[in-house]
Design a protein around this motif. Structure first.
Motif, PDB file in Angstrom:
ATOM      1  N   LYS A  29     -66.292  37.755 -22.622  1.00 22.68           N
ATOM      2  CA  LYS A  29     -67.209  36.410 -22.256  1.00 22.68           C
ATOM      3  C   LYS A  29     -68.244  36.347 -23.591  1.00 22.68           C
ATOM      4  CE  LYS A  29     -70.420  33.731 -19.549  1.00 22.68           C
ATOM      5  NZ  LYS A  29     -71.233  33.356 -20.984  1.00 22.68           N
ATOM      6  N   ALA A  30     -68.751  37.516 -24.059  1.00 22.63           N
ATOM      7  CA  ALA A  30     -69.606  37.696 -25.135  1.00 22.63           C
ATOM      8  C   ALA A  30     -69.015  37.589 -26.428  1.00 22.63           C
ATOM      9  CB  ALA A  30     -70.344  39.027 -25.101  1.00 22.63           C
ATOM     10  N   GLY A  31     -67.749  37.441 -26.643  1.00 20.67           N
ATOM     11  CA  GLY A  31     -66.869  37.401 -27.800  1.00 20.67           C
ATOM     12  C   GLY A  31     -66.721  38.743 -28.476  1.00 20.67           C
ATOM     13  N   ASP A  32     -66.951  39.708 -27.961  1.00 23.17           N
ATOM     14  CA  ASP A  32     -66.802  40.962 -28.439  1.00 23.17           C
ATOM     15  C   ASP A  32     -65.400  41.513 -28.505  1.00 23.17           C
ATOM     16  OD1 ASP A  32     -69.460  41.316 -28.919  1.00 23.17           O
ATOM     17  OD2 ASP A  32     -69.918  42.312 -27.127  1.00 23.17           O
ATOM     18  N   LEU A  33     -64.645  41.095 -27.355  1.00 22.11           N
ATOM     19  CA  LEU A  33     -63.026  41.093 -27.109  1.00 22.11           C
ATOM     20  C   LEU A  33     -62.544  39.803 -27.214  1.00 22.11           C
ATOM     21  CD1 LEU A  33     -63.029  43.630 -24.312  1.00 22.11           C
ATOM     22  CD2 LEU A  33     -62.594  44.144 -26.950  1.00 22.11           C
ATOM     23  N   PRO A  34     -61.386  39.782 -27.798  1.00 17.06           N
ATOM     24  CA  PRO A  34     -60.613  38.499 -27.850  1.00 17.06           C
ATOM     25  C   PRO A  34     -60.317  38.073 -26.485  1.00 17.06           C
ATOM     26  CG  PRO A  34     -59.293  40.066 -28.583  1.00 17.06           C
ATOM     27  CD  PRO A  34     -60.387  40.802 -28.375  1.00 17.06           C
ATOM     28  N   GLY A  35     -60.123  36.733 -26.255  1.00 20.85           N
ATOM     29  CA  GLY A  35     -59.315  36.059 -25.037  1.00 20.85           C
ATOM     30  C   GLY A  35     -58.152  36.277 -24.967  1.00 20.85           C
ATOM     31  N   PRO A  36     -57.220  35.974 -24.034  1.00 21.78           N
ATOM     32  CA  PRO A  36     -55.899  36.375 -23.845  1.00 21.78           C
ATOM     33  C   PRO A  36     -55.104  35.289 -24.613  1.00 21.78           C
ATOM     34  CG  PRO A  36     -56.718  35.499 -21.933  1.00 21.78           C
ATOM     35  CD  PRO A  36     -57.913  35.819 -22.748  1.00 21.78           C
ATOM     36  N   PRO A  37     -54.052  35.358 -25.269  1.00 20.33           N
ATOM     37  CA  PRO A  37     -53.402  34.415 -25.897  1.00 20.33           C
ATOM     38  C   PRO A  37     -52.969  33.153 -24.887  1.00 20.33           C
ATOM     39  CG  PRO A  37     -52.317  36.342 -26.377  1.00 20.33           C
ATOM     40  CD  PRO A  37     -53.318  36.842 -25.350  1.00 20.33           C
ATOM     41  N   ILE A  38     -52.746  33.550 -23.627  1.00 23.27           N
ATOM     42  CA  ILE A  38     -52.521  32.530 -22.673  1.00 23.27           C
ATOM     43  C   ILE A  38     -53.429  31.447 -22.511  1.00 23.27           C
ATOM     44  CG2 ILE A  38     -53.159  33.637 -20.964  1.00 23.27           C
ATOM     45  CD1 ILE A  38     -49.683  31.864 -20.688  1.00 23.27           C
ATOM     46  N   GLY A  39     -54.789  31.708 -22.922  1.00 19.39           N
ATOM     47  CA  GLY A  39     -55.942  30.757 -22.795  1.00 19.39           C
ATOM     48  C   GLY A  39     -55.788  29.969 -23.886  1.00 19.39           C
ATOM     49  N   GLY A  40     -55.190  30.211 -25.031  1.00 21.19           N
ATOM     50  CA  GLY A  40     -55.123  29.131 -26.113  1.00 21.19           C
ATOM     51  C   GLY A  40     -53.959  28.406 -25.582  1.00 21.19           C
ATOM     52  N   LEU A  41     -53.038  28.992 -25.114  1.00 21.48           N
ATOM     53  CA  LEU A  41     -51.748  28.155 -25.085  1.00 21.48           C
ATOM     54  C   LEU A  41     -52.059  27.153 -23.886  1.00 21.48           C
ATOM     55  CD1 LEU A  41     -48.571  27.696 -25.288  1.00 21.48           C
ATOM     56  CD2 LEU A  41     -48.281  29.488 -23.408  1.00 21.48           C
ATOM     57  N   MET A  42     -52.559  27.525 -22.777  1.00 26.93           N
ATOM     58  CA  MET A  42     -52.983  26.572 -21.607  1.00 26.93           C
ATOM     59  C   MET A  42     -54.283  26.159 -21.508  1.00 26.93           C
ATOM     60  SD  MET A  42     -50.394  26.960 -20.111  1.00 26.93           S
ATOM     61  CE  MET A  42     -49.537  27.478 -18.270  1.00 26.93           C
ATOM     62  N   ASN A  43     -55.107  26.177 -22.686  1.00 29.50           N
ATOM     63  CA  ASN A  43     -56.303  25.401 -22.894  1.00 29.50           C
ATOM     64  C   ASN A  43     -57.357  25.831 -21.856  1.00 29.50           C
ATOM     65  OD1 ASN A  43     -58.069  23.838 -24.568  1.00 29.50           O
ATOM     66  ND2 ASN A  43     -57.653  22.015 -23.294  1.00 29.50           N
TER      67      ASN A  43
END
Length: 159
Positions: A29-43
């Motif tokens: 959440k803080a942006g220190d670790l990337p979000g999962p690729p599925i989050g980008g795909l599913m918005n």
């Protein structure tokens, strides 16, 4: 929060096992670790994290529709699976991992394209070997209920 776009963006197994599930989710959440690729795909993106509870914000797009032009059931399922399983993850201790064993989704009404919703996941139980959680997809602003779900996860000690 940036979304992982290639395998090297994801944290190593050692890095994951060095953090509790809550620490992992807080760092994401803080942006220190990337979000999962599925989050980008599913918005969708992580909006809130606390012990036993997470919230994702999401907006369905045309690319998430079925042949009838309505939001595909898999979008609801993916969003709820993420919220419910991550709620369990926030209670997983350092040195352990989890994965979804099964989940169920009840779609109550269609989410309009372009409408922002929240997927709220709440852990009902997270122990040494299993986690159980429930979830809801609600409209941002109006609180309209679009879907509910439940899940069972397996928790595995790795270190």
């Amino acid at each position: 929060m940036a979304t992982a776009t290639r395998p090297d963006d994801l944290p190593s197994t050692e890095d994951v096992l060095a953090l509790s599930g809550l620490e992992f989710m807080q760092r994401m959440k803080a942006g220190d670790l990337p979000g999962p690729p599925i989050g980008g795909l599913m918005n969708y993106r992580l909006a809130e994290v606390e012990p036993g509870r997470v919230v994702f914000r999401a907006t369905p797009e045309f690319s998430h529709t079925n042949p009838l032009g309505t939001v595909h059931g898999g979008w609801y399922g993916t969003l709820l699976d993420s919220a419910m399983a991550c709620a369990v993850m926030t209670l997983v201790p350092r040195g352990s991992v989890y994965t979804t064993l099964e989940y169920k989704v009840n779609i109550i009404r269609p989410v309009p394209l372009g409408a922002e919703v929240e997927a709220i996941g709440v852990s009902q139980h997270t122990g040494r070997s299993t986690g159980v959680a429930i979830g809801e997809i609600k409209g941002v602003g109006d609180g309209k209920l679009y879907a509910t779900g439940s899940t069972t996860c397996i928790v595995m000690k790795m270190a």
